[in-house]
Design a protein around this motif. Structure first.
Motif, PDB file in Angstrom:
ATOM      1  N   GLY A  23       5.403  -1.366   8.316  1.00  0.00           N
ATOM      2  CA  GLY A  23       5.224   0.018   7.909  1.00  0.00           C
ATOM      3  C   GLY A  23       6.571   0.653   7.610  1.00  0.00           C
ATOM      4  N   ILE A  24       6.661   1.341   6.486  1.00  0.00           N
ATOM      5  CA  ILE A  24       7.909   1.985   6.073  1.00  0.00           C
ATOM      6  C   ILE A  24       7.657   3.487   5.973  1.00  0.00           C
ATOM      7  N   ALA A  69      -0.430   9.495   7.347  1.00  0.00           N
ATOM      8  CA  ALA A  69       0.415   8.357   7.689  1.00  0.00           C
ATOM      9  C   ALA A  69      -0.001   7.759   9.032  1.00  0.00           C
ATOM     10  N   ALA A  70      -0.432   8.604   9.971  1.00  0.00           N
ATOM     11  CA  ALA A  70      -0.855   8.089  11.274  1.00  0.00           C
ATOM     12  C   ALA A  70      -2.030   7.120  11.125  1.00  0.00           C
ATOM     13  N   ASP A  71      -2.929   7.408  10.172  1.00  0.00           N
ATOM     14  CA  ASP A  71      -4.044   6.490   9.917  1.00  0.00           C
ATOM     15  C   ASP A  71      -3.534   5.158   9.378  1.00  0.00           C
ATOM     16  N   HIS A  95       4.569   5.224   3.564  1.00  0.00           N
ATOM     17  CA  HIS A  95       3.871   6.497   3.715  1.00  0.00           C
ATOM     18  C   HIS A  95       4.848   7.563   4.205  1.00  0.00           C
ATOM     19  N   ASP A  96       4.716   8.746   3.648  1.00  0.00           N
ATOM     20  CA  ASP A  96       5.475   9.914   4.069  1.00  0.00           C
ATOM     21  C   ASP A  96       4.651  10.651   5.123  1.00  0.00           C
ATOM     22  N   GLY A  97       5.254  10.928   6.284  1.00  0.00           N
ATOM     23  CA  GLY A  97       4.532  11.615   7.340  1.00  0.00           C
ATOM     24  C   GLY A  97       4.080  13.008   6.966  1.00  0.00           C
ATOM     25  N   ALA A  98       4.655  13.594   5.917  1.00  0.00           N
ATOM     26  CA  ALA A  98       4.260  14.928   5.479  1.00  0.00           C
ATOM     27  C   ALA A  98       3.092  14.910   4.490  1.00  0.00           C
ATOM     28  N   ALA A 110       0.844  -1.195   0.000  1.00  0.00           N
ATOM     29  CA  ALA A 110       0.000   0.000   0.000  1.00  0.00           C
ATOM     30  C   ALA A 110       0.876   1.241   0.000  1.00  0.00           C
ATOM     31  N   LEU A 111       0.671   2.113  -0.978  1.00  0.00           N
ATOM     32  CA  LEU A 111       1.473   3.318  -1.163  1.00  0.00           C
ATOM     33  C   LEU A 111       0.639   4.530  -0.769  1.00  0.00           C
ATOM     34  N   ALA A 112       1.024   5.198   0.326  1.00  0.00           N
ATOM     35  CA  ALA A 112       0.261   6.343   0.828  1.00  0.00           C
ATOM     36  C   ALA A 112      -1.239   6.036   0.806  1.00  0.00           C
ATOM     37  N   PRO A 113      -1.644   4.922   1.424  1.00  0.00           N
ATOM     38  CA  PRO A 113      -3.029   4.482   1.275  1.00  0.00           C
ATOM     39  C   PRO A 113      -4.014   5.357   2.046  1.00  0.00           C
ATOM     40  N   TRP A 114      -5.252   5.301   1.604  1.00  0.00           N
ATOM     41  CA  TRP A 114      -6.365   5.952   2.283  1.00  0.00           C
ATOM     42  C   TRP A 114      -6.947   4.922   3.250  1.00  0.00           C
ATOM     43  N   CYS A 115      -6.715   5.139   4.532  1.00  0.00           N
ATOM     44  CA  CYS A 115      -7.141   4.175   5.561  1.00  0.00           C
ATOM     45  C   CYS A 115      -7.990   4.877   6.607  1.00  0.00           C
ATOM     46  N   PRO A 116      -9.233   5.216   6.292  1.00  0.00           N
ATOM     47  CA  PRO A 116     -10.077   5.884   7.285  1.00  0.00           C
ATOM     48  C   PRO A 116     -10.370   4.979   8.466  1.00  0.00           C
ATOM     49  N   ALA A 117     -10.696   5.577   9.586  1.00  0.00           N
ATOM     50  CA  ALA A 117     -11.009   4.815  10.789  1.00  0.00           C
ATOM     51  C   ALA A 117     -12.175   3.862  10.508  1.00  0.00           C
TER      52      ALA A 117
END
Length: 243
Positions: free
Chosen positions: A187-188, A168-170, A159-162, A136-143
């Motif tokens: 997680g990378i 990325a926290a999600d 995921h890039d934290g920026a 998964a590349l910068a995925p959309w992971c809603p709660a």
């Protein structure tokens, strides 16, 4: 030309070969690429489909790394631009592509590589018994995203934290839930690239390719390491991943 910029004889097919690549019937495995989109959009992807074009270098990187020998590499074509709430339209498209793959090659192990909305679709579609795992590349992971179906699968997320589009926290939270459900996760934390993955693109392509190999081989990316939901900085990964 189809919406990904490739020639196809069947405009209704969801399985579209990477440019310059054929769909080998004797494939021993397959990698399906899923581009991003938007939360809502009932129109088809535009003819100049920028999210689709963004995934083309990932397909090219896979082919350069030797995946063309006996591994089928293809894009998934979407009918709609958006996720569209409970319809989850891209997930249906992935399932159609998996059905087409089975008709072509029979049951082979599959890795789904998805960016943004495509990452969410890949994670949902991983319930299919042929899917060994997801990159998964910068995925959309809603709660609230389901994870129980990932038991026994491998999930590697970059995921890039920026990233200001998807958090990325999600992603790291999702990995924690997936690990609790019995998935092998890694997680990378990418040092740059934002959501578009354009800056430092070669590193994204390289690590995504190595991650795909790891999923197919059931190996961890770090020598002697272990699967973990806590993100590892990309700079701490083995030299093989960083050229």
């Amino acid at each position: 030309m189809n919406l990904l910029g490739h020639t196809s004889q069947d405009s209704t097919a969801a399985l579209v070969p990477v440019f310059g690549h054929r769909l080998p019937q004797e494939a021993t495995a397959a990698v399906l690429l899923l581009h991003g989109g938007r939360a809502d959009g009932l129109g088809p992807p535009s003819r100049v489909n920028l999210p689709g074009l963004r995934m083309r270098p990932f397909g090219a990187a896979l082919l350069r790394d030797g995946f063309h020998d006996d591994v089928l590499v293809a894009h998934v074509r979407y009918r709609y631009r958006g996720w569209n709430g409970p319809n989850a339209h891209p997930v249906a498209d992935v399932r159609q592509a998996l059905d087409e793959l089975r008709a072509l090659t029979g049951p082979v192990p599959v890795v789904l590589v998805g960016h943004s909305m495509g990452g969410r679709a890949a994670l949902r579609a991983a319930a299919d018994p042929q899917v060994k795992g997801v990159v998964a590349l910068a995925p959309w992971c809603p709660a609230g995203e389901p994870t129980a179906h990932l038991h026994g699968r491998t999930v590697i997320a970059l995921h890039d934290g920026a990233d200001r589009v998807t958090g990325a926290a999600d992603t790291w939270s999702y990995l924690t839930h997936a690990q609790s459900a019995g998935a092998r996760v890694l997680g990378i934390a990418m040092p740059r690239g934002g959501h578009s993955m354009i800056r430092d693109a070669r590193r994204w392509h390289r690590i995504a390719t190595e991650a795909t190999r790891a999923v197919l081989g059931d190996t961890v990316l770090a020598s002697g390491g272990s699967w973990t939901g806590s993100p590892r900085p990309a700079r701490d990964l083995p030299a093989a991943l960083l050229w």
